[in-house]
Design a protein around this motif. Structure first.
Motif, PDB file in Angstrom:
ATOM      1  N   UNK A 101       0.870  -1.186   0.000  1.00 67.76           N
ATOM      2  CA  UNK A 101       0.000   0.000   0.000  1.00 67.76           C
ATOM      3  C   UNK A 101       0.898   1.225   0.000  1.00 67.76           C
ATOM      4  N   UNK A 102       0.760   2.081  -1.005  1.00 62.85           N
ATOM      5  CA  UNK A 102       1.707   3.168  -1.217  1.00 62.85           C
ATOM      6  C   UNK A 102       1.017   4.522  -1.316  1.00 62.85           C
ATOM      7  N   UNK A 103       1.709   5.566  -0.843  1.00 61.69           N
ATOM      8  CA  UNK A 103       1.277   6.938  -1.072  1.00 61.69           C
ATOM      9  C   UNK A 103       0.716   7.632   0.143  1.00 61.69           C
ATOM     10  N   UNK A 104       1.115   8.864   0.330  1.00 60.07           N
ATOM     11  CA  UNK A 104       0.661   9.634   1.480  1.00 60.07           C
ATOM     12  C   UNK A 104      -0.805  10.005   1.447  1.00 60.07           C
ATOM     13  N   UNK A 105      -1.400  10.033   0.266  1.00 60.69           N
ATOM     14  CA  UNK A 105      -2.828  10.366   0.142  1.00 60.69           C
ATOM     15  C   UNK A 105      -3.716   9.122   0.168  1.00 60.69           C
ATOM     16  N   UNK A 106      -3.113   7.953   0.224  1.00 63.28           N
ATOM     17  CA  UNK A 106      -3.870   6.704   0.217  1.00 63.28           C
ATOM     18  C   UNK A 106      -4.430   6.420   1.600  1.00 63.28           C
ATOM     19  N   UNK A 107      -5.743   6.226   1.678  1.00 59.83           N
ATOM     20  CA  UNK A 107      -6.423   5.930   2.947  1.00 59.83           C
ATOM     21  C   UNK A 107      -7.161   4.605   2.803  1.00 59.83           C
ATOM     22  N   UNK A 108      -6.896   3.698   3.703  1.00 62.69           N
ATOM     23  CA  UNK A 108      -7.632   2.431   3.748  1.00 62.69           C
ATOM     24  C   UNK A 108      -8.767   2.608   4.742  1.00 62.69           C
ATOM     25  N   UNK A 109      -9.996   2.611   4.240  1.00 68.04           N
ATOM     26  CA  UNK A 109     -11.154   2.904   5.075  1.00 68.04           C
ATOM     27  C   UNK A 109     -11.390   1.891   6.172  1.00 68.04           C
ATOM     28  N   UNK A 110     -12.046   2.323   7.223  1.00 69.79           N
ATOM     29  CA  UNK A 110     -12.299   1.490   8.404  1.00 69.79           C
ATOM     30  C   UNK A 110     -13.034   0.203   8.033  1.00 69.79           C
ATOM     31  N   UNK A 111     -12.721  -0.833   8.792  1.00 67.40           N
ATOM     32  CA  UNK A 111     -13.394  -2.142   8.680  1.00 67.40           C
ATOM     33  C   UNK A 111     -13.147  -2.839   7.345  1.00 67.40           C
ATOM     34  N   UNK A 112     -12.086  -2.466   6.662  1.00 65.32           N
ATOM     35  CA  UNK A 112     -11.786  -3.079   5.368  1.00 65.32           C
ATOM     36  C   UNK A 112     -10.812  -4.239   5.524  1.00 65.32           C
ATOM     37  N   UNK A 113     -10.812  -5.116   4.520  1.00 68.58           N
ATOM     38  CA  UNK A 113      -9.881  -6.236   4.464  1.00 68.58           C
ATOM     39  C   UNK A 113      -9.118  -6.164   3.157  1.00 68.58           C
ATOM     40  N   UNK A 114      -7.792  -6.157   3.266  1.00 65.43           N
ATOM     41  CA  UNK A 114      -6.933  -6.120   2.091  1.00 65.43           C
ATOM     42  C   UNK A 114      -6.330  -7.510   1.907  1.00 65.43           C
ATOM     43  N   UNK A 115      -6.629  -8.131   0.792  1.00 65.00           N
ATOM     44  CA  UNK A 115      -6.161  -9.485   0.539  1.00 65.00           C
ATOM     45  C   UNK A 115      -4.669  -9.553   0.261  1.00 65.00           C
ATOM     46  N   UNK A 116      -4.128 -10.763   0.342  1.00 68.18           N
ATOM     47  CA  UNK A 116      -2.713 -10.976   0.101  1.00 68.18           C
ATOM     48  C   UNK A 116      -2.298 -10.572  -1.303  1.00 68.18           C
ATOM     49  N   UNK A 117      -1.068 -10.025  -1.413  1.00 65.13           N
ATOM     50  CA  UNK A 117      -0.448  -9.643  -2.686  1.00 65.13           C
ATOM     51  C   UNK A 117      -1.141  -8.493  -3.410  1.00 65.13           C
ATOM     52  N   UNK A 118      -2.070  -7.817  -2.752  1.00 64.81           N
ATOM     53  CA  UNK A 118      -2.720  -6.660  -3.380  1.00 64.81           C
ATOM     54  C   UNK A 118      -1.717  -5.519  -3.540  1.00 64.81           C
TER      55      UNK A 118
END
Length: 263
Positions: free
Chosen positions: A222-239
């Protein structure tokens, strides 16, 4: 008449131009880090006695790493000492998060003693608070020592909330300006990094923000200062993520896997 050896020595001494580069500060920081961990967690360690040793060691570190003539760093210790109970309280919550998140954890003692992810978080929290007092070298040496031991690279400048869980730890990178909020779970190989590296970005937010209750599985980037991962989210492997993700999202990187039976 100067010998060849004398000439070589003179050339080496000529190139040693940094008067503040004393490797002893690295060794003493590692000693200080171990002493802190024992003071906070080891049942057999006498807290009062170790606090006195810590103070003496910190004074030594100030003399080695605080290069301003007036030595303002010497005033830091008392302020840092006062927040150690608060740091320990946060770390105990982190340990509980490990117990709640990892079915292979047999006891809370096992988390404290055997989990590299917990150790990495502990040294991060101890170094992060020290960094706030304006003594950057010692916190960085602390987290690099932890990095070497655990394979988890957390910059002391990152901001991390309560009940943080790191599983396995190997290969995790969390950049200086990353913000991680509460109840976040991260697995091995995850990178919270910058889109690119340039010195002009020194004072810019370069790393992502991860909101509450997010789970990030192995090897996600996950890259970048403006990138926000919203609450309660799931990021899968190798994304691979370079843009913001809404809350309550599931991100997956699906590749077709073909299975062929060999006769």
């Amino acid at each position: 008449m100067a010998t060849d050896k004398d000439k070589i020595i003179a050339k080496i001494e000529e190139q040693k131009k940094n008067p503040n580069l004393k490797l002893k500060v690295k060794e003493r920081t590692e000693y200080f880090t171990n002493l802190l961990f024992y003071t906070l967690f080891d049942t057999d360690t006498e807290v009062k006695k170790n606090i006195e040793i810590l103070e003496q060691t910190f004074e030594e570190l100030v003399n080695l790493a605080c290069w301003k003539i007036e030595k303002p760093c010497s005033k830091i210790w008392q302020s840092y000492l006062e927040i150690l109970p608060e740091i320990l309280q946060k770390l105990n919550k982190d340990a509980e998060a490990f117990m709640q998140s990892d079915p292979s954890a047999n006891s809370i003692e096992e988390v404290y003693l055997a989990y590299p992810g917990f150790y990495a978080i502990a040294i991060y929290r101890l170094s992060h608070e020290l960094l706030q007092f304006g003594l950057p070298l010692i916190p960085r040496l602390m987290t690099e020592y932890s990095h070497r031991l655990t394979g988890t690279d957390i910059n002391p400048g990152a901001t991390i909330g309560e009940s943080f869980f790191i599983d396995h730890g190997t290969g995790i990178v969390i950049g200086e300006t990353a913000i991680i909020k509460n109840n976040v779970k991260i697995y091995q190989g995850v990178t919270l990094g910058g889109l690119y590296v340039a010195r002009k970005l020194r004072n810019v937010k370069r790393h992502p923000t991860v909101e509450d209750n997010v789970t990030i599985y192995a090897n996600a980037t996950i890259l970048g200062g403006k990138t926000i991962i919203g609450a309660n989210s799931t990021i899968g492997g190798n994304a691979w993520i370079t843009a913001s993700v809404p809350e309550n999202s599931i991100i997956s990187n699906t590749l077709e896997v073909k299975i062929k039976k060999v006769i």
